[in-house]
Design a protein around this motif. Sequence first.
Motif, PDB file in Angstrom:
ATOM      1  N   ALA A  85       1.620   7.173  11.272  1.00 31.04           N
ATOM      2  CA  ALA A  85       2.697   6.234  10.975  1.00 31.04           C
ATOM      3  C   ALA A  85       3.930   6.941  10.427  1.00 31.04           C
ATOM      4  CB  ALA A  85       2.216   5.186   9.984  1.00 31.04           C
ATOM      5  N   LEU A  86       3.757   8.095   9.828  1.00 32.55           N
ATOM      6  CA  LEU A  86       4.881   8.790   9.189  1.00 32.55           C
ATOM      7  C   LEU A  86       5.370   9.994   9.987  1.00 32.55           C
ATOM      8  CD1 LEU A  86       3.767   8.706   5.470  1.00 32.55           C
ATOM      9  CD2 LEU A  86       5.393   7.224   6.623  1.00 32.55           C
ATOM     10  N   ARG A  87       5.142  10.005  11.289  1.00 35.00           N
ATOM     11  CA  ARG A  87       5.654  11.100  12.107  1.00 35.00           C
ATOM     12  C   ARG A  87       7.177  11.059  12.102  1.00 35.00           C
ATOM     13  NH1 ARG A  87       2.222  10.274  17.438  1.00 35.00           N
ATOM     14  NH2 ARG A  87       3.011   8.216  16.993  1.00 35.00           N
TER      15      ARG A  87
ATOM     16  N   VAL B 272     -11.547   8.529   3.754  1.00 33.45           N
ATOM     17  CA  VAL B 272     -10.266   9.127   3.358  1.00 33.45           C
ATOM     18  C   VAL B 272      -9.624   9.841   4.542  1.00 33.45           C
ATOM     19  CG1 VAL B 272      -9.226  10.928   1.916  1.00 33.45           C
ATOM     20  CG2 VAL B 272     -10.819   9.297   0.910  1.00 33.45           C
ATOM     21  N   GLN B 273     -10.422  10.552   5.338  1.00 33.94           N
ATOM     22  CA  GLN B 273      -9.877  11.215   6.522  1.00 33.94           C
ATOM     23  C   GLN B 273      -9.283  10.206   7.490  1.00 33.94           C
ATOM     24  OE1 GLN B 273      -9.582  14.476   5.489  1.00 33.94           O
ATOM     25  NE2 GLN B 273      -9.966  14.896   7.623  1.00 33.94           N
ATOM     26  N   ALA B 274      -9.960   9.076   7.682  1.00 32.95           N
ATOM     27  CA  ALA B 274      -9.453   8.054   8.601  1.00 32.95           C
ATOM     28  C   ALA B 274      -8.132   7.479   8.101  1.00 32.95           C
ATOM     29  CB  ALA B 274     -10.487   6.944   8.759  1.00 32.95           C
ATOM     30  N   VAL B 275      -8.045   7.194   6.814  1.00 33.40           N
ATOM     31  CA  VAL B 275      -6.810   6.645   6.247  1.00 33.40           C
ATOM     32  C   VAL B 275      -5.674   7.664   6.350  1.00 33.40           C
ATOM     33  CG1 VAL B 275      -5.721   5.905   4.093  1.00 33.40           C
ATOM     34  CG2 VAL B 275      -7.951   5.000   4.726  1.00 33.40           C
ATOM     35  N   GLU B 276      -5.976   8.910   6.038  1.00 32.41           N
ATOM     36  CA  GLU B 276      -4.937   9.939   6.104  1.00 32.41           C
ATOM     37  C   GLU B 276      -4.434  10.125   7.525  1.00 32.41           C
ATOM     38  OE1 GLU B 276      -6.483  13.470   4.345  1.00 32.41           O
ATOM     39  OE2 GLU B 276      -6.006  12.809   2.312  1.00 32.41           O
ATOM     40  N   SER B 277      -5.310  10.055   8.502  1.00 26.04           N
ATOM     41  CA  SER B 277      -4.847  10.229   9.875  1.00 26.04           C
ATOM     42  C   SER B 277      -4.008   9.040  10.319  1.00 26.04           C
ATOM     43  CB  SER B 277      -6.022  10.444  10.819  1.00 26.04           C
ATOM     44  OG  SER B 277      -6.790   9.274  10.933  1.00 26.04           O
ATOM     45  N   ARG B 278      -4.360   7.817   9.873  1.00 24.54           N
ATOM     46  CA  ARG B 278      -3.535   6.650  10.211  1.00 24.54           C
ATOM     47  C   ARG B 278      -2.165   6.750   9.560  1.00 24.54           C
ATOM     48  NH1 ARG B 278      -6.841   1.981   8.315  1.00 24.54           N
ATOM     49  NH2 ARG B 278      -8.499   3.466   8.048  1.00 24.54           N
TER      50      ARG B 278
ATOM     51  N   ARG C 250       8.923   9.129  15.039  1.00 26.37           N
ATOM     52  CA  ARG C 250       8.767   7.670  14.944  1.00 26.37           C
ATOM     53  C   ARG C 250       9.654   7.101  13.838  1.00 26.37           C
ATOM     54  NH1 ARG C 250       4.299   3.997  12.769  1.00 26.37           N
ATOM     55  NH2 ARG C 250       4.563   2.148  14.048  1.00 26.37           N
ATOM     56  N   LEU C 251       9.704   7.788  12.714  1.00 31.26           N
ATOM     57  CA  LEU C 251      10.558   7.329  11.621  1.00 31.26           C
ATOM     58  C   LEU C 251      12.028   7.347  12.039  1.00 31.26           C
ATOM     59  CD1 LEU C 251       8.926   9.004   8.508  1.00 31.26           C
ATOM     60  CD2 LEU C 251       8.960   6.578   9.090  1.00 31.26           C
ATOM     61  N   LEU C 252      12.431   8.369  12.777  1.00 34.52           N
ATOM     62  CA  LEU C 252      13.818   8.457  13.241  1.00 34.52           C
ATOM     63  C   LEU C 252      14.141   7.300  14.179  1.00 34.52           C
ATOM     64  CD1 LEU C 252      16.426  10.096  13.206  1.00 34.52           C
ATOM     65  CD2 LEU C 252      15.528  11.389  15.142  1.00 34.52           C
ATOM     66  N   ARG C 253      13.221   6.966  15.078  1.00 31.69           N
ATOM     67  CA  ARG C 253      13.436   5.832  15.985  1.00 31.69           C
ATOM     68  C   ARG C 253      13.566   4.521  15.212  1.00 31.69           C
ATOM     69  NH1 ARG C 253       8.760   6.887  19.576  1.00 31.69           N
ATOM     70  NH2 ARG C 253       9.339   8.884  20.415  1.00 31.69           N
ATOM     71  N   GLN C 254      12.715   4.331  14.222  1.00 32.79           N
ATOM     72  CA  GLN C 254      12.789   3.105  13.419  1.00 32.79           C
ATOM     73  C   GLN C 254      14.103   3.031  12.657  1.00 32.79           C
ATOM     74  OE1 GLN C 254       9.307   3.120  10.967  1.00 32.79           O
ATOM     75  NE2 GLN C 254       8.063   2.059  12.488  1.00 32.79           N
TER      76      GLN C 254
END
Length: 74
Positions: A59-61, A49-55, A64-68
């Motif tokens: 992805a949702l920074r 769960v920790q690994a998934v949450e960190s990924r 990064r979202l603003l650039r996309q």
Amino acid sequence: MTMLMLSLIRAFAVLVPWLLNLATWLVARSLNMPQPLVHDTGLFMFAQVQAVESRVGKALRPVRLLRQLRAWFN
């Protein structure tokens, strides 16, 4: 800190591991599994769960979202 606070913290520090052990034992008993297997499975699931949450967090920074978003509309 007062002596009362220190004694409460000590009692809490002793009680937490005992309660976790009791909870692990109860889950193992209800699932009819050995307690070490339940404990190790819990640790494995926590790590997954920790690994998934960190990924997902990476992805949702916002930057990064603003650039996309800008790339889609430009």
